[in-house]
Scaffold this motif. Sequence first.
Motif, short mmCIF file in Angstrom:
data_model
loop_
_atom_site.label_atom_id
_atom_site.label_comp_id
_atom_site.label_asym_id
_atom_site.label_seq_id
_atom_site.Cartn_x
_atom_site.Cartn_y
_atom_site.Cartn_z
N ARG A 72 0.84 -1.20 0.00
CA ARG A 72 0.00 0.00 0.00
C ARG A 72 0.88 1.25 0.00
NH1 ARG A 72 -1.34 3.62 3.75
NH2 ARG A 72 -0.13 2.46 5.30
N GLY A 73 0.46 2.25 -0.77
CA GLY A 73 1.16 3.54 -0.77
C GLY A 73 0.83 4.33 0.49
N GLY A 74 1.75 5.18 0.91
CA GLY A 74 1.53 5.97 2.10
C GLY A 74 0.50 7.06 1.88
N SER A 75 -0.31 7.33 2.88
CA SER A 75 -1.30 8.41 2.82
C SER A 75 -0.68 9.69 3.37
CB SER A 75 -2.55 8.07 3.64
OG SER A 75 -3.20 6.92 3.12
N VAL A 76 -1.25 10.84 3.00
CA VAL A 76 -0.84 12.12 3.57
C VAL A 76 -1.85 12.48 4.65
CG1 VAL A 76 -0.37 14.56 3.13
CG2 VAL A 76 0.18 12.85 1.39
N ILE A 77 -1.36 12.62 5.87
CA ILE A 77 -2.21 12.86 7.04
C ILE A 77 -1.82 14.18 7.69
CG2 ILE A 77 -2.87 12.01 9.32
CD1 ILE A 77 -2.36 9.18 8.32
N PHE A 78 -2.82 15.03 7.93
CA PHE A 78 -2.59 16.27 8.68
C PHE A 78 -2.88 16.00 10.15
CE2 PHE A 78 -3.28 19.67 5.15
CZ PHE A 78 -2.20 19.13 4.46
N LYS A 79 -1.97 16.45 11.01
CA LYS A 79 -2.12 16.24 12.45
C LYS A 79 -1.88 17.56 13.19
CE LYS A 79 -0.46 13.41 16.31
NZ LYS A 79 0.44 12.30 16.70
N VAL A 80 -2.75 17.87 14.14
CA VAL A 80 -2.63 19.12 14.90
C VAL A 80 -1.48 19.01 15.90
CG1 VAL A 80 -3.77 20.68 16.51
CG2 VAL A 80 -5.07 19.67 14.64
N ASP A 81 -0.59 20.00 15.87
CA ASP A 81 0.55 20.07 16.78
C ASP A 81 0.38 21.28 17.68
OD1 ASP A 81 3.00 20.36 18.05
OD2 ASP A 81 4.17 19.88 16.28
N SER A 82 0.38 21.04 18.98
CA SER A 82 0.15 22.13 19.93
C SER A 82 1.29 23.15 19.93
CB SER A 82 -0.02 21.56 21.35
OG SER A 82 1.15 20.85 21.74
N GLY A 83 2.43 22.80 19.38
CA GLY A 83 3.57 23.71 19.37
C GLY A 83 3.57 24.69 18.22
N LEU A 84 2.65 24.54 17.29
CA LEU A 84 2.60 25.45 16.12
C LEU A 84 1.54 26.52 16.34
CD1 LEU A 84 2.87 22.91 13.15
CD2 LEU A 84 4.67 24.31 14.14
N ASP A 136 2.88 6.31 6.35
CA ASP A 136 2.11 7.52 6.04
C ASP A 136 2.97 8.76 6.29
OD1 ASP A 136 -0.18 6.04 5.46
OD2 ASP A 136 -0.83 6.04 7.55
N LEU A 137 2.70 9.80 5.52
CA LEU A 137 3.39 11.07 5.71
C LEU A 137 2.56 11.94 6.64
CD1 LEU A 137 5.60 13.13 4.98
CD2 LEU A 137 4.22 13.80 3.01
N ILE A 138 3.10 12.26 7.82
CA ILE A 138 2.40 13.09 8.80
C ILE A 138 2.84 14.54 8.62
CG2 ILE A 138 1.90 13.47 11.24
CD1 ILE A 138 0.92 10.78 10.24
N VAL A 139 1.89 15.41 8.32
CA VAL A 139 2.16 16.83 8.16
C VAL A 139 1.54 17.56 9.35
CG1 VAL A 139 1.87 18.86 6.68
CG2 VAL A 139 2.12 16.60 5.65
N LYS A 140 2.35 18.28 10.10
CA LYS A 140 1.87 18.94 11.31
C LYS A 140 1.33 20.33 10.99
CE LYS A 140 4.93 16.38 14.40
NZ LYS A 140 6.00 16.44 15.42
N VAL A 141 0.16 20.64 11.57
CA VAL A 141 -0.48 21.93 11.37
C VAL A 141 -0.92 22.48 12.72
CG1 VAL A 141 -1.31 21.33 9.04
CG2 VAL A 141 -2.75 20.86 11.02
N PRO A 142 -1.10 23.80 12.83
CA PRO A 142 -1.57 24.38 14.10
C PRO A 142 -3.06 24.16 14.31
CG PRO A 142 -1.24 26.09 12.45
CD PRO A 142 -0.74 24.83 11.83
N ALA A 143 -3.47 24.18 15.56
CA ALA A 143 -4.90 24.08 15.87
C ALA A 143 -5.62 25.29 15.29
CB ALA A 143 -5.10 24.03 17.38
#
Length: 436
Positions: A42-54, A86-93
């Motif tokens: 399976r190919g990796g998915s792109v996942i956005f995850k909330v990071d409290s530090g951003l 999966d590729l985890i991309v961190k975003v701010p809340a």
Amino acid sequence: MAVFYDRATIWVKAGDGGNGMVAFRREKYVPDGGPAGGDGGRGGSVIFKVDSGLRTLLDFRHKRHFKAKPGENGMSKSMYGRGADDLIVKVPAGTIVRNAQTKELIADLVEVDQEVVVAKGGRGGRGNIRFATHKNPAPDIAENGEPGEEFEIELELKVLADVGLVGFPSVGKSTLLSVISSAKPKIADYHFTTLNPQLGMTQAPNGEQFVVADLPGLIEGAHMGVGLGIHFLKHIERTKVLLHVIDMASMEGRNPYEDYQVIMQELGSYHLRLLERPMIIVANKMDQPQSEELLEQFKKDLQENLPDGQEMPEIFPISAYRKDGLQALLARTAEILEETEFFPLDEVQEAQTHMVYGLEEEERPFDITRDPDGTWVLYGEKLEKLFLMTNMEHDESVMRFSRQLRGMGVDAALRSQGAENGDMVRIRKFVFEFVD
């Protein structure tokens, strides 16, 4: 001072699935052999995850392409390819994720560690062990991996804060934030000193902590884009309580009550439900000699113009410069926060209590056009996906693809549009001859 970056457009690509393999057993003591090609990973998915530090979208200013890894190809001896991480991309809340082309809302990320799959990785293609039947025990067929999804994505950040400071420029919002928290906003005696929202953590006398946002100054016409306009107003949407800061010393020569009216009109013009937010009027600059007199006049004007049935707003006289009156203000703000539930400005439509079933027109699996040179062109998401997953290096795979096209009605559709024996047909860059 860090740059506040609240908009970004990026491109995301999930990993393609690994290709399935055509292989056969060749062991010395296996007389009849058999298919032994494994599936792709399976190919990796792109996942956005909330990071409290951003706090901003600054990380997306220079890095705009995010591509997950593809899955490994299948191998001989019936071994499957490994799936990609999966590729985890961190975003701010507070990040809102939309499809840049369709403007469809993909996710509204507000909770710490909240995740959403933005682009799904492709499944691995099947190896020839999957196609073995009693009629064809040694198939020469394998699939390519499914292409991973790819999109252009729009990111928009709306500040997440419990309390928002609103008011005209130079009324003392930045000074107030600086004395009730450890934030270091720029403070100067000219308009629009604060160009971006500033956040600070504040502690009330009872020990409760909450986040306060110093939002850039409003002016008349902001809801139509004047001054910082909508760029500012959108950040008020997520606050639970508003502190309306007013220059009660009239240092700019404006009337405090007229300032109050203008700001309230701008909030209501942007969204009427903003006026339902709990609000405290903060009468700032009370250290000036004319402030007491102007405050009494302000209360009188406010009382005389209150709509029928509306209670008088709470007013807290303070001097941010001298740090006077702040404890009472913070204590009352904490009380209101405890009593207040956040509500979105736009109501979410309630789910239907009953379902209506009906026939929906099925999406066309393909469309046909014709190039100026007479070549017929087949296109469509379903058809192109089927093509990309066909391994054209093996004759049985090509024959299978031909049967699939016929089952989709491609032959009949070409014939109905005038295609004749020997005409050229193209799918992407692959060209073949139409045989009637």
